[in-house]
Design an enzyme around this catalytic site. Structure first.
Site, short mmCIF file in Angstrom:
data_model
loop_
_atom_site.label_atom_id
_atom_site.label_comp_id
_atom_site.label_asym_id
_atom_site.label_seq_id
_atom_site.Cartn_x
_atom_site.Cartn_y
_atom_site.Cartn_z
N GLN A 11 -9.84 -5.05 -13.17
CA GLN A 11 -8.78 -4.10 -12.83
C GLN A 11 -9.19 -3.25 -11.64
O GLN A 11 -8.40 -3.00 -10.73
CB GLN A 11 -8.49 -3.23 -14.04
CG GLN A 11 -7.30 -2.30 -13.86
CD GLN A 11 -6.01 -3.05 -13.67
OE1 GLN A 11 -5.87 -4.16 -14.13
NE2 GLN A 11 -5.06 -2.44 -12.97
N ASN A 30 0.84 -1.20 0.00
CA ASN A 30 0.00 0.00 0.00
C ASN A 30 0.88 1.26 0.00
O ASN A 30 2.11 1.19 -0.07
CB ASN A 30 -0.96 -0.01 1.19
CG ASN A 30 -0.22 -0.06 2.53
OD1 ASN A 30 0.96 0.29 2.63
ND2 ASN A 30 -0.93 -0.48 3.56
N SER A 89 -2.84 -0.06 -9.36
CA SER A 89 -2.81 -0.77 -10.63
C SER A 89 -3.52 0.03 -11.73
O SER A 89 -4.44 0.82 -11.46
CB SER A 89 -3.49 -2.13 -10.45
OG SER A 89 -3.20 -2.98 -11.53
N HIS A 108 -8.66 -4.34 -7.94
CA HIS A 108 -7.40 -4.22 -7.22
C HIS A 108 -7.50 -3.24 -6.06
O HIS A 108 -6.59 -3.19 -5.22
CB HIS A 108 -6.28 -3.80 -8.17
CG HIS A 108 -5.74 -4.94 -8.97
ND1 HIS A 108 -4.91 -5.89 -8.45
CD2 HIS A 108 -5.92 -5.28 -10.27
CE1 HIS A 108 -4.59 -6.77 -9.38
NE2 HIS A 108 -5.19 -6.43 -10.50
N GLU A 160 0.56 0.54 -16.48
CA GLU A 160 1.02 -0.79 -16.07
C GLU A 160 0.62 -1.86 -17.09
O GLU A 160 1.44 -2.69 -17.48
CB GLU A 160 0.41 -1.12 -14.70
CG GLU A 160 0.84 -2.47 -14.15
CD GLU A 160 0.14 -2.79 -12.84
OE1 GLU A 160 0.66 -3.66 -12.12
OE2 GLU A 160 -0.92 -2.19 -12.55
N HIS A 161 -0.65 -1.85 -17.52
CA HIS A 161 -1.15 -2.82 -18.48
C HIS A 161 -1.80 -2.12 -19.67
O HIS A 161 -2.51 -1.12 -19.49
CB HIS A 161 -2.24 -3.72 -17.87
CG HIS A 161 -1.89 -4.37 -16.58
ND1 HIS A 161 -2.26 -3.85 -15.36
CD2 HIS A 161 -1.22 -5.52 -16.32
CE1 HIS A 161 -1.82 -4.65 -14.40
NE2 HIS A 161 -1.19 -5.66 -14.94
#
Length: 410
Positions: free
Chosen positions: A255, A210, A233, A258, A310-311
């Protein structure tokens, strides 16, 4: 929810990152915990565990050694074992191909090498949500195994009932972890960085956490290696109209699952798809999910690449061709069948990825993160030419004894 202009994507990503990153409050709280653990060791960690995780925790609860990990692992059910075995095998097979190899050059003056050496001791942060995350134990532990790290320890928050999660214990056995230290957040980072009475300090800390854990990693980074400062994320989907909106809505919600600060977006040039996604997500108002209109798919890809998330998931028409235009992403998933969730568990790639725009220069966790490189120099033969050149440079720099040291070998 209505699709926004593509121009808004950069602003929204920036806002999400600013809100999810650690700020002065998190830094101050983490700093106080790090100082306390550095002074008080296990006792300070235990105070934090009692405050945030388990009020009835005792000092004996903090450390789970290999034998106790083995006992807990035996309680892991057969289906979960098979799933973790498959995940471990795929992650291992992919990361095995990353094994660092010595670089060497030999000439008439001798031999120079760059030699990869495994770290002695690594600590991994394995967060906890509703349950433990054995997937993160695999993602951090497998590259450690392949690199040849001598001792791999894991820090993970203690559950309310004080039990050891059997699935986590089984994943720890698969990765050869020697110790489970049951604390999370800044306290776990400080314990790994500086050691306590029951836990030796490590050479490097890897794994997500965190905002307080990330602030603590930054604070201790002068004293211990860290992999990265992973934030919330992120996912950006670029999709054409010939896709299943319901399936992509699941990817976006996965997503958002998260947790706080997560950012999920879909960009498309197809108005019906954007409307269908908005309808599918209408009942999920609390999820941080957004849609954006683009004039064409190339503009969508450029916007995603500029965001360096990130993605990135490329879905529908021309996904494979568009993949070559994504340079800045932690991981790129190509095609409708390539759900990002596979990457979190069983694709074989690592799910510990750069966030917050750091994909412009940072990479996924890999085997090389668990080694250090040492140069080895073995000179011989006629060194007069090297000595003359080295002495000339040293002379220019005013380094008399550097010059004389080389000349003495000529």
């Amino acid at each position: 929810m209505r699709a926004r202009s593509l121009d808004a994507l950069a602003r929204d990503v920036h806002r999400a990152r600013h809100g999810g990153a650690f700020g002065p409050a998190e830094s101050a709280a983490a700093s106080a915990i790090v100082r306390a653990v550095r002074r008080g060791g296990d006792a300070a960690v235990l105070r934090t565990v009692r405050r945030f995780d388990r009020r009835a925790a005792t000092a004996r609860d903090l450390v789970v050694e290999a034998k106790a990990i083995h006992r807990a692992a035996r309680a892991c059910d057969a289906e979960t074992r098979r799933a973790l075995d498959l995940a471990h095998a795929r992650i291992h097979a992919f990361h095995e191909r990353q094994r660092p190899r010595e670089a060497r050059r030999r000439d008439g003056h001798g031999d120079v090498r760059l030699v990869p050496l495994p770290l002695d001791r690594v600590g991994a942060l394995v967060p906890r949500g509703v349950a433990a995350y054995p997937s993160t134990a695999l993602m951090t532990g497998v590259p450690s195994q392949i690199a040849g790290v001598r001792e791999f320890v894991v820090a993970s928050p203690m559950p309310r009932d004080g039990s050891v999660d059997p699935a986590l214990a089984y994943a720890l056995e698969l990765t050869g972890a020697t110790t489970l230290y049951r604390a999370g957040g800044a306290a776990a980072v400080a314990a790994l960085a500086y050691g306590t009475g029951s836990l030796g300090r490590v050479d490097k800390i890897v794994g997500p956490g965190n905002a307080y854990a990330m602030a603590a990693k930054w604070l201790v980074s002068a004293n211990v290696g860290i992999d990265a400062l992973q934030g919330p994320s992120e996912l950006i989907i670029v999709a054409s109209g010939d896709v299943d909106a319901g399936v992509l809505a699941l990817d976006l919600l996965a997503q958002a699952e998260h947790g706080a600060g997560s950012f999920a977006a879909l960009v498309s040039d197809d108005a019906p798809l954007l409307r269908a996604i908005d309808v599918a997500l209408a009942a999920q108002a609390k999820a941080r999910v957004f849609t954006y209109r683009a004039r064409d798919l190339m503009a969508a890809v450029r916007a995603a690449d500029d965001a360096a998330p990130e993605h990135v998931l490329l879905a529908g028409r021309g996904a494979a061709a568009l993949a070559a235009h994504v340079r800045h992403a932690g991981a790129v998933f190509v095609g409708m069948r390539s759900a990002v969730a596979f990457g979190d568990y069983v694709a074989g790639t690592n799910h510990s990825l750069p966030t917050g725009g750091t994909a412009r220069w940072a990479s996924a966790l890999r085997v090389e993160d668990f080694v250090r490189w040492t140069s080895r120099v073995s000179l011989r033969g006629d060194l007069r030419g090297l000595a003359r050149a080295g002495a000339a440079i040293a002379g220019h720099e005013g380094m008399r004894y550097h010059r004389e040291s080389m000349e003495a070998r000529a």
